[in-house]
Design an enzyme around this catalytic site. Structure first.
Site, PDB file in Angstrom:
ATOM      1  N   ASP A 188      -5.531  18.913 -14.704  1.00  0.00           N
ATOM      2  CA  ASP A 188      -5.908  17.568 -15.123  1.00  0.00           C
ATOM      3  C   ASP A 188      -5.479  17.444 -16.585  1.00  0.00           C
ATOM      4  O   ASP A 188      -6.042  18.088 -17.465  1.00  0.00           O
ATOM      5  CB  ASP A 188      -7.427  17.387 -14.965  1.00  0.00           C
ATOM      6  CG  ASP A 188      -7.884  15.964 -15.290  1.00  0.00           C
ATOM      7  OD1 ASP A 188      -7.223  15.307 -16.127  1.00  0.00           O
ATOM      8  OD2 ASP A 188      -8.898  15.518 -14.733  1.00  0.00           O
ATOM      9  N   LYS A 197      -7.002   6.468 -19.640  1.00  0.00           N
ATOM     10  CA  LYS A 197      -7.219   6.997 -20.981  1.00  0.00           C
ATOM     11  C   LYS A 197      -5.971   6.803 -21.849  1.00  0.00           C
ATOM     12  O   LYS A 197      -5.558   5.678 -22.050  1.00  0.00           O
ATOM     13  CB  LYS A 197      -7.674   8.448 -20.869  1.00  0.00           C
ATOM     14  CG  LYS A 197      -8.713   8.693 -19.747  1.00  0.00           C
ATOM     15  CD  LYS A 197     -10.063   8.039 -20.021  1.00  0.00           C
ATOM     16  CE  LYS A 197     -10.978   8.019 -18.793  1.00  0.00           C
ATOM     17  NZ  LYS A 197     -11.266   9.308 -18.187  1.00  0.00           N
ATOM     18  N   ARG A 218       0.841  -1.205   0.000  1.00  0.00           N
ATOM     19  CA  ARG A 218       0.000   0.000   0.000  1.00  0.00           C
ATOM     20  C   ARG A 218       0.874   1.251   0.000  1.00  0.00           C
ATOM     21  O   ARG A 218       0.631   2.193  -0.725  1.00  0.00           O
ATOM     22  CB  ARG A 218      -0.953   0.024   1.206  1.00  0.00           C
ATOM     23  CG  ARG A 218      -1.688   1.325   1.245  1.00  0.00           C
ATOM     24  CD  ARG A 218      -2.806   1.500   2.272  1.00  0.00           C
ATOM     25  NE  ARG A 218      -2.911   0.553   3.329  1.00  0.00           N
ATOM     26  CZ  ARG A 218      -2.270   0.671   4.510  1.00  0.00           C
ATOM     27  NH1 ARG A 218      -1.478   1.694   4.757  1.00  0.00           N
ATOM     28  NH2 ARG A 218      -2.433  -0.248   5.435  1.00  0.00           N
ATOM     29  N   TYR A 269     -14.515  17.563 -15.899  1.00  0.00           N
ATOM     30  CA  TYR A 269     -14.950  16.174 -16.015  1.00  0.00           C
ATOM     31  C   TYR A 269     -16.150  15.934 -15.078  1.00  0.00           C
ATOM     32  O   TYR A 269     -16.141  16.365 -13.915  1.00  0.00           O
ATOM     33  CB  TYR A 269     -13.779  15.255 -15.654  1.00  0.00           C
ATOM     34  CG  TYR A 269     -14.118  13.792 -15.664  1.00  0.00           C
ATOM     35  CD1 TYR A 269     -14.368  13.127 -16.861  1.00  0.00           C
ATOM     36  CD2 TYR A 269     -14.196  13.071 -14.477  1.00  0.00           C
ATOM     37  CE1 TYR A 269     -14.695  11.791 -16.861  1.00  0.00           C
ATOM     38  CE2 TYR A 269     -14.515  11.723 -14.479  1.00  0.00           C
ATOM     39  CZ  TYR A 269     -14.764  11.095 -15.674  1.00  0.00           C
ATOM     40  OH  TYR A 269     -15.084   9.767 -15.678  1.00  0.00           O
TER      41      TYR A 269
HETATM   42  C1  LIG Z   1     -11.770   9.762 -16.918  1.00  0.00           C
HETATM   43  C2  LIG Z   1     -11.354  11.055 -16.346  1.00  0.00           C
HETATM   44  C3  LIG Z   1     -11.196  11.218 -14.963  1.00  0.00           C
HETATM   45  C4  LIG Z   1     -11.508  10.105 -13.971  1.00  0.00           C
HETATM   46  O1  LIG Z   1     -10.691   9.009 -14.164  1.00  0.00           O
HETATM   47  P1  LIG Z   1     -11.102   7.478 -13.803  1.00  0.00           P
HETATM   48  O2  LIG Z   1      -9.859   6.745 -14.154  1.00  0.00           O
HETATM   49  O3  LIG Z   1     -12.276   7.143 -14.639  1.00  0.00           O
HETATM   50  O4  LIG Z   1     -11.428   7.443 -12.355  1.00  0.00           O
HETATM   51  C5  LIG Z   1     -10.778  12.453 -14.494  1.00  0.00           C
HETATM   52  N1  LIG Z   1     -10.547  13.487 -15.335  1.00  0.00           N
HETATM   53  C6  LIG Z   1     -10.706  13.361 -16.670  1.00  0.00           C
HETATM   54  C7  LIG Z   1     -10.437  14.528 -17.551  1.00  0.00           C
HETATM   55  C8  LIG Z   1     -11.119  12.148 -17.215  1.00  0.00           C
HETATM   56  O5  LIG Z   1     -11.290  12.049 -18.534  1.00  0.00           O
END
Ligand SMILES: *Cc1c(COP(=O)(O)O)cnc(C)c1O
Length: 409
Positions: free
Chosen positions: A182, A207, A58, A110
């Site tokens: 982000d 992604k 962890r 998001y």
């Molecule tokens: C998908 C996404 C998230 C969240 O990510 P997860 O891996 O689905 O928890 C946060 N910010 C953006 C811009 C995203 O596209």
């Protein structure tokens, strides 16, 4: 003032090389080319009085560390924490916020982030203010209250609005606000917010970074070691760190990030242009198009325009019908994978947002978002235009005069 150009990260290796070589032959025993996967939950101590580098997965795991170091090198970070999901990464950063503090976030962030910030603010854990970050005056007004944290998301989702990162940082520095970007939509291959002055970068590695749609994961990268250590402490404390197997797979995906991104954005650009030229499409939101309001800024701030775009079809074209007829595109949430996806934000990714908040963010019920994958560009084009032609034909057939009604502007 940031002097490093985002086009030349201050590492001696080019980013493509970092992605290809990170942790290669890291295993000292066998010099295995592929970094080993350490699934072990716990690690032995040689001496009860001296804590080993890794003692419990962890708090730290060698496989996860390989991936954290690769990401940190790619973003120009001093340290990084790999989390179980992208949302866990967003939530991890919120540990830096104290009760009563203000968090400022883009109104079109998001959907999951919007939900998290709203839910935590409702619990009284902090205050949140959603603003249009492309509006400089709105940001200046928000900073008067000296927020603890500013979240930037550029390009935004799903309208691909571009926020000037350096301009934001110039203002937040003076206000003593932590600036977090982000960077999920572009990945470190196309944008490096820390080199533009941000303190922290968040990724949903689900992604582009993984790119194979088979892992959910996230990361926070910190420009300064102190923030990195604070975040690592919280990640261990709250237990949001990522699983070793996920890190192993995602590092594997990272190897090809740059070539995937290059091909995917090339196809996206071509498709966006063709749609933009079609009278059945009212608007295309893609920063690569010269008419996009953020085009010049994106050109300066990014290393490419990315592989995401959104469209609004002309009135009279039923977007739902177009989507139903697509053969190659999969109707699904998410983005950044090898496979092309299409979604309708109002009923899918942004359904958790209140309709008024959605309307304010400019997300109409007719908006369609595309994530372009690695299929051949011509096949994607044919699929999309065949669906559009079929819907146009059936709309015309319904129209008595057969003149196209309001299909053509
Ligand atoms: C998908 C996404 C998230 C969240 O990510 P997860 O891996 O689905 O928890 C946060 N910010 C953006 C811009 C995203 O596209």
């Amino acid at each position: 003032m940031n002097t490093a150009s985002p086009f030349n990260p201050p590492a001696t290796l080019r980013p493509e090389t970092i992605a290809a070589t990170a942790a290669v032959a890291a295993d000292r025993e066998h010099r295995a080319a592929a970094p080993p996967l350490f699934l072990s939950a716990t690690f032995g101590w040689t001496d009860p009085a001296s804590k080993p580098e890794f003692d419990y997965s962890r708090s730290g795991n060698p496989t996860r560390r390989y991936f954290e170091e690769a990401l940190a090198d790619l973003e120009g970070a001093a340290a990084g924490v790999v989390t179980a999901t992208g949302m866990a990464a967003v939530d991890l950063v919120l540990n830096l916020v104290n009760p009563g503090d203000l968090v400022v976030a883009p109104h079109d962030c998001y959907g999951g982030t919007h939900r998290l910030l709203t839910a935590r603010a409702k619990r009284g854990q902090f205050q949140v203010l959603f603003i249009d970050l492309t509006d400089g005056e709105a940001l200046e007004a928000a900073l008067i209250d000296r927020p603890r944290l500013l979240l930037i998301e550029t390009p935004s989702n799903p309208l691909l609005r571009i926020t000037d990162i350096e301009a934001c940082v110039a203002l937040t520095k003076a206000a003593g606000t932590i600036t977090v970007a982000d960077n999920t939509f572009l990945s470190p291959a196309l944008q490096n917010p820390l080199l533009l002055g941000c303190d922290l970068v968040i990724h949903s590695t689900t992604k582009y970074i993984n790119g194979h749609s088979d892992v959910v994961g996230g990361a926070v990268l910190a420009r300064d070691k102190a923030f990195g250590e604070e975040l690592a402490w919280w990640a261990n404390c709250t237990g949001v760190t990522g699983a070793p197997f996920d890190s192993y797979l995602t590092l594997r995906g990272l190897r090809t990030l740059f070539v995937r991104m290059a091909r995917q954005q090339q196809s996206a650009g071509a498709l966006a242009e063709r749609l933009d030229a079609d009278p059945r499409v009212a608007r295309v939101f893609y920063p690569g198009l010269e008419a996009h309001p953020g085009h010049a800024l994106a050109k300066r701030q990014q290393k490419g325009f990315g592989a995401m775009f959104s469209v609004e079809f002309a009135p009279g074209i039923d977007a739902t019908e177009v989507l139903r007829r697509l053969q190659i595109f999969t109707i699904a949430e998410s983005l950044g994978g090898f496979e092309s996806l299409v979604s309708m934000p109002a009923s899918m990714t942004h359904a958790a947002m209140a309709p008024e908040a959605r309307a304010k963010a400019g997300i109409s019920d007719r908006l369609v978002r595309f994530s372009i994958g690695l299929e051949h560009e011509e096949d994607l084009t044919r699929d999309l235009f065949a669906a559009l032609d079929a819907v146009t034909a059936s709309a015309l057939a319904k129209d008595d005069g057969g003149v196209g009604g309001n299909l053509c502007r």
